[in-house]
Design a protein around this motif. Structure first.
Motif, short mmCIF file in Angstrom:
data_model
loop_
_atom_site.label_atom_id
_atom_site.label_comp_id
_atom_site.label_asym_id
_atom_site.label_seq_id
_atom_site.Cartn_x
_atom_site.Cartn_y
_atom_site.Cartn_z
N GLN A 164 6.94 42.67 -9.76
CA GLN A 164 6.49 42.52 -10.64
C GLN A 164 5.25 42.92 -9.67
OE1 GLN A 164 7.08 39.02 -13.39
NE2 GLN A 164 8.17 40.03 -14.15
N VAL A 165 5.06 41.71 -8.50
CA VAL A 165 3.55 41.62 -8.04
C VAL A 165 3.15 42.40 -7.41
CG1 VAL A 165 2.69 40.61 -6.40
CG2 VAL A 165 3.28 38.87 -8.10
N LEU A 166 4.63 43.55 -6.40
CA LEU A 166 4.12 44.58 -5.34
C LEU A 166 3.73 45.78 -6.21
CD1 LEU A 166 7.97 44.12 -3.17
CD2 LEU A 166 4.96 44.12 -2.41
N TRP A 189 12.45 32.49 4.34
CA TRP A 189 12.97 32.66 3.27
C TRP A 189 12.72 34.36 2.28
CZ3 TRP A 189 13.10 33.71 -1.90
CH2 TRP A 189 14.08 33.01 -2.59
N LEU A 190 11.99 34.04 2.14
CA LEU A 190 11.09 35.41 0.79
C LEU A 190 11.61 36.88 1.67
CD1 LEU A 190 9.92 37.20 -1.26
CD2 LEU A 190 7.80 37.10 0.77
N SER A 191 12.11 37.05 3.18
CA SER A 191 12.19 38.21 3.74
C SER A 191 13.52 38.51 3.77
CB SER A 191 11.89 38.16 5.63
OG SER A 191 12.34 39.15 6.22
N HIS A 192 14.64 36.96 4.22
CA HIS A 192 16.00 37.40 4.28
C HIS A 192 16.45 37.40 3.16
CE1 HIS A 192 15.43 35.23 8.09
NE2 HIS A 192 16.54 36.14 8.23
N ARG A 193 15.52 36.92 1.70
CA ARG A 193 16.20 36.88 0.29
C ARG A 193 16.02 37.89 -0.42
NH1 ARG A 193 18.47 33.11 -2.90
NH2 ARG A 193 19.07 33.55 -4.48
N PHE A 194 14.90 38.61 0.32
CA PHE A 194 14.30 40.03 -0.36
C PHE A 194 15.42 41.13 0.01
CE2 PHE A 194 12.63 44.10 -1.20
CZ PHE A 194 10.95 43.32 -2.15
N VAL A 195 16.33 41.15 1.19
CA VAL A 195 16.86 41.81 1.50
C VAL A 195 18.30 42.01 1.37
CG1 VAL A 195 18.52 42.69 3.23
CG2 VAL A 195 15.99 42.07 3.95
N GLU A 196 18.82 40.30 0.76
CA GLU A 196 20.42 39.89 0.37
C GLU A 196 20.69 40.91 -0.84
OE1 GLU A 196 20.05 35.95 0.07
OE2 GLU A 196 21.02 35.60 2.26
N GLU A 197 18.84 40.52 -1.86
CA GLU A 197 18.74 41.07 -3.28
C GLU A 197 18.82 42.51 -3.57
OE1 GLU A 197 18.87 38.67 -5.95
OE2 GLU A 197 18.89 36.79 -5.71
N THR A 198 17.91 43.00 -3.01
CA THR A 198 17.45 44.18 -3.09
C THR A 198 18.33 45.14 -2.37
OG1 THR A 198 15.41 44.44 -1.49
CG2 THR A 198 15.02 43.16 -3.66
N GLY A 199 19.14 44.91 -0.94
CA GLY A 199 19.67 45.70 -0.50
C GLY A 199 18.27 46.65 0.85
N VAL A 200 18.02 45.74 0.76
CA VAL A 200 16.29 46.72 1.66
C VAL A 200 15.37 45.81 2.07
CG1 VAL A 200 15.13 47.42 -0.77
CG2 VAL A 200 15.12 48.78 1.69
N PRO A 201 14.29 45.90 3.41
CA PRO A 201 14.16 45.10 4.01
C PRO A 201 12.09 45.02 3.07
CG PRO A 201 14.69 46.27 5.70
CD PRO A 201 15.39 47.06 4.36
N TYR A 205 10.71 48.91 0.42
CA TYR A 205 10.85 49.35 -0.60
C TYR A 205 9.33 49.30 -1.18
CZ TYR A 205 10.41 47.40 -5.58
OH TYR A 205 9.88 47.33 -7.36
N VAL A 206 8.02 48.70 -0.31
CA VAL A 206 6.68 49.15 -0.52
C VAL A 206 6.54 50.92 -0.63
CG1 VAL A 206 4.61 49.07 0.06
CG2 VAL A 206 5.85 47.03 0.49
N VAL A 207 7.42 51.05 0.98
CA VAL A 207 7.01 53.03 1.04
C VAL A 207 7.33 53.25 -0.24
CG1 VAL A 207 7.99 54.22 2.48
CG2 VAL A 207 6.94 52.34 3.83
N TRP A 208 8.81 53.20 -0.38
CA TRP A 208 9.81 53.72 -1.27
C TRP A 208 8.59 54.59 -2.78
CZ3 TRP A 208 13.68 57.49 -2.72
CH2 TRP A 208 13.32 57.77 -4.52
#
Length: 268
Positions: A164-166, A189-201, A205-208
């Protein structure tokens, strides 16, 4: 829903685009791309002519009727003499999770052919166009899905908040530390969990998201420079380079002349 700029039956239309918050459907002349990668899962189907793809920059080309490409995987695509349907799905979406759960494979590129009703529907969209709801039904049939909540799939609430913030601050620089502070978590934690939950760094995600927002702006009448500034790119050249890095071609090559495009947006 906004439709630009031509009616579906207009004979000058060569490209049809349908955009949802979680996917993009392109129907039109096939592109020829250099090796590239993007965080969206990509599914392609040839409506006429041959499709070729390869994983290695100088590897052997493989011919397909239709195929699926994993997110964030380098590949090249050649369909310059074909009419194609290309579906780009957000890798964090429920649709992608359902598709991958059914395929049970981690190969970068695998065959993926639509059932007959979906193939017929894609051909109709190419020839005659259709509404955003009609295209949505065809996409779901193509993916073999029933009713799917595309907004998420039981994610950690902190990752939901991060997304939501992004989305609300996509025009500003994104810093891992600052985002982690807002969520009261550590950057690691955020870096690793973001990849786990979204499948991408997070960065990809921001660039897309920026690229998708920029394309929407251009298709609604903004110049490439205006669109670039609106989503945080320094200028149109920066936007074009990022587009090439993610899709392997220039944005003008994909979109072409605006008077030859029929576009439907769903703001979901």
């Amino acid at each position: 829903m906004t439709r630009l700029p031509a009616e579906a039956a207009d004979e000058c239309v060569r490209v049809r685009l349908y955009l949802w918050p979680h996917r993009l459907l392109y129907i039109g002349p096939g592109p020829s791309t250099r090796s590239h990668r993007h965080h969206a899962a990509q599914i392609c189907w040839g409506l006429g002519g041959s499709l070729r793809s390869r994983i290695e920059p100088h590897g052997k080309w493989e011919a397909w009727n239709g195929f699926r490409v994993l997110p964030d995987q380098p590949h090249a695509f050649d369909a310059k003499d074909a009419q194609v349907a290309m579906l780009f799905m957000e890798s964090e979406g429920a649709e992608y999770a359902c598709v991958e759960g059914r395929l049970h494979t981690d190969e970068c590129i695998v065959p993926f052919q639509p059932p007959h009703p979906a193939a017929a529907g894609l051909a109709t969209l190419a020839a005659e166009g259709g509404t955003i709801d009609e295209a949505d039904d065809i996409c779901r049939a193509w993916l073999g899905l029933g009713s799917v909540n595309a907004s998420g799939r039981g994610r950690d609430a902190r990752i939901v908040r991060a997304l939501q913030v992004l989305q609300s601050a996509i025009d500003r620089p994104v810093r891992l530390q600052s985002l982690a502070n807002q969520l009261n978590v550590s950057p690691s934690w955020l870096s690793h969990r973001f990849v786990e939950e979204t499948g991408v760094p997070l960065r990809r995600y921001v660039v897309w998201t920026r690229l998708r927002r920029a394309v929407e702006s251009v298709l609604q009448g903004a110049s490439w420079t205006e669109a670039a500034h609106a989503v945080g790119f320094s200028d149109s050249a920066h936007l074009s380079r990022s587009f090439r890095d993610n899709f392997g071609i220039a944005p003008s090559s994909l979109i072409g002349r605006r008077d030859q495009i029929s576009v439907c947006f769903d703001k979901g």
